[in-house]
Every structure is written in structure tokens, then in C-alpha cells.
Design an enzyme around this catalytic site. Structure first.
Site, mmCIF file in Angstrom:
data_model
loop_
_atom_site.group_PDB
_atom_site.id
_atom_site.type_symbol
_atom_site.label_atom_id
_atom_site.label_comp_id
_atom_site.label_asym_id
_atom_site.label_seq_id
_atom_site.Cartn_x
_atom_site.Cartn_y
_atom_site.Cartn_z
ATOM 1 C CB CYS A 1 -9.848 -2.837 -5.017
ATOM 2 S SG CYS A 1 -8.648 -2.082 -5.908
ATOM 3 N NE ARG B 1 -7.693 -0.011 -11.054
ATOM 4 C CZ ARG B 1 -7.035 0.876 -11.794
ATOM 5 N NH1 ARG B 1 -7.713 1.667 -12.296
ATOM 6 N NH2 ARG B 1 -5.668 0.894 -11.992
ATOM 7 C CG LEU C 1 -1.688 3.651 9.389
ATOM 8 C CD1 LEU C 1 -1.698 4.781 10.326
ATOM 9 C CD2 LEU C 1 -3.273 3.266 8.953
#
Length: 257
Positions: free
Chosen positions: A2, A45, A227
Site C-alpha cells: 500500500c 490500498r 516471487l
């Protein structure tokens, strides 16, 4: 991920709005701005926990108290159960747990959090900014004519027109009364080492599984992506995610090589 921006003091709301605009890529799902008597908070957000109800800033006390946060608190359910019985909750988000912990414990609440975070709380005339113990989540700050501006990214700080930008130190919080306070420091290295390969493997495996498990906080509709650098790391994370939750990590992504 965010984005948070804001100012402490008599800041310019239009400037905060422009700062928020630069962080759309950090939070494409929602945005919010709230003006307090002692400052202005803005937030973009990326919805992960309480997707539908976790709008920020989260406000209490008729809008006089509020929080914006970038990050995740892994132990928020345990903290709420142990310390916040009887406190009002308008969301199911981890961010609201931070706010209510602060309402009960003040700045000491920061050291109770297990997670990665940068957040700001305004509480009437008081405020606090904090960053996680090892600085996973970014936070920058600077001053313009006595007003403190802060943001998740340097690009937003360029709009604040501050004289100098500094990185908020990891493992610290900042209040108007105490200034910067260190609540965490990296512990010294223990000289004792595991020489038995079976014991070392067990310790690594248990720590790895525990680390993966506590990060699976997202709402069910949020896909899990992994990842990591290296195919073996991706496969290990994916395998343990599926063991913990058979519905998670059905989508795995990573970089080549």
C-alpha cells in the site's frame, strides 16, 4: 503493498492529494484522505486482509483518532484475542488491531507487533510514526516550514517541497513528545553453532515452515504469488503453502534464472 502519505501540523490538503496520486501503483484498489486538527493522512490500498471492509484511514473517536498503514501484522489475531477484548472493531483488518493496541498501550504497542509495517496514527493532539524492526516497508520524511511530511516513496516527497528528505530509521518510532525512540535492535550473533547436520536441517526446516505459515493471511479471494530468486526456493514455498492450505499458492510466479 500500500502507500501512505501525510503531514503533521498545519499542512496543505491539496499537496497531500497530489502526493497520494503518485502512489496509485502501490494501492490500485482504494484510496482515502482524512484531515485531522493536527494533520492530514492519505492512503492508497492494495486489498489483502478484509478486502471489502478495510478502507483506510481507519477512524475512531468521531474522526479525531485514525491510522494509515502499509504492511501486514502476522500476529494480529493473537494480539486482538489476548489484549483487546471489549474494544470496538469496525473491520477485520490487521491495521485496526494496531490502532486499538495503541489506544490501550500507547507507543509500547509497536514492540508487540510481529510483521512488516510503516504506519502513522493521529490521536487528538498526539501522533506516532513507526517502521518495522528491519525496515522492510519504506518510509521517508522531511520538513517544510515546520510541518513534517512523510511518505512511502521519494517521488511523493518531491511534491512535499521539503528542504531535505531522510529515510525513517528501521526499528524506531517517532512521537511529538519523545522524538525518535528505538524499540528494536538486531540481537548479537550467538557464537554457538549447530555442527550436527540433522539438527541444523531440522532447525532450518521448522523455521522455514513457520515463516511461510504466518504469512498466509490474505482473504480467500486474494491469489497467492511466490516471487523468489531461484527455482528451488519457489518450489519449496509453494509446496509448504499447499500443505498448510490446499487452496493457496495455486498460482506461483517468479523471475527466470
Amino acid at each position: 503493498m500500500c502507500g501512505i502519505v501525510g503531514c503533521i501540523g498545519n499542512g496543505n490538503k491539496q499537496k497531500i492529494e497530489r502526493m497520494v496520486d503518485t502512489l496509485h501503483h502501490r494501492g490500485p484498489n482504494d484510496r482515502g484522505i482524512h484531515e485531522f486538527t493536527g494533520g492530514i493522512f492519505g492512503h492508497t490500498r492494495l486489498s489483502i486482509v478484509d478486502v471489502k471492509g478495510g478502507h483506510q484511514p481507519i477512524l475512531k473517536n468521531e474522526g479525531k483518532t485514525g491510522i494509515i498503514c502499509n504492511g501486514e501484522i502476522y500476529n494480529f489475531k493473537e494480539l486482538a484475542k489476548e489484549y483487546l477484548d471489549g474494544y470496538d472493531f469496525d473491520t477485520q483488518s490487521d491495521t485496526e488491531v494496531i490502532l486499538n493496541l495503541y489506544r490501550r498501550f500507547g507507543p509500547d504497542a509497536v514492540a508487540m507487533l510481529d510483521g512488516m509495517f510503516s504506519f502513522a496514527i493521529m490521536d487528538g493532539d498526539d501522533f506516532i510514526l513507526a517502521r518495522d524492526p528491519i525496515g522492510i516497508k519504506p518510509l521517508y520524511y522531511g520538513y517544510d516550514d515546520g510541518v513534517m511530511y512523510f511518505s512511502s516513496e521519494l517521488g511523493a516527497m518531491s511534491i512535499a517541497n521539503v528542504n531535505e528528505v531522510d529515510e525513517f530509521p528501521q526499528g524506531y518510532y517517532f512521537t511529538g513528545k519523545k522524538g525518535f525512540v528505538q524499540y528494536y535492535s538486531v540481537p548479537p550473533v550467538n557464537d554457538s553453532t549447530l555442527t550436527n547436520i540433522d539438527d541444523a536441517s531440522k532447525a532450518i526446516r521448522e523455521t522455514f515452515i513457520r515463516s511461510v505459515k504466518k504469512r498466509l493471511l490474505a482473504d480467500p479471494e486474494v491469489p497467492v504469488w511466490i516471487l523468489l530468486l531461484g527455482r528451488s526456493g519457489q518450489q519449496s514455498c509453494g509446496r509448504h503453502c499447499r500443505r498448510i492450505d490446499s487452496q493457496s499458492a495455486h498460482l506461483c510466479g517468479g523471475n527466470e534464472g
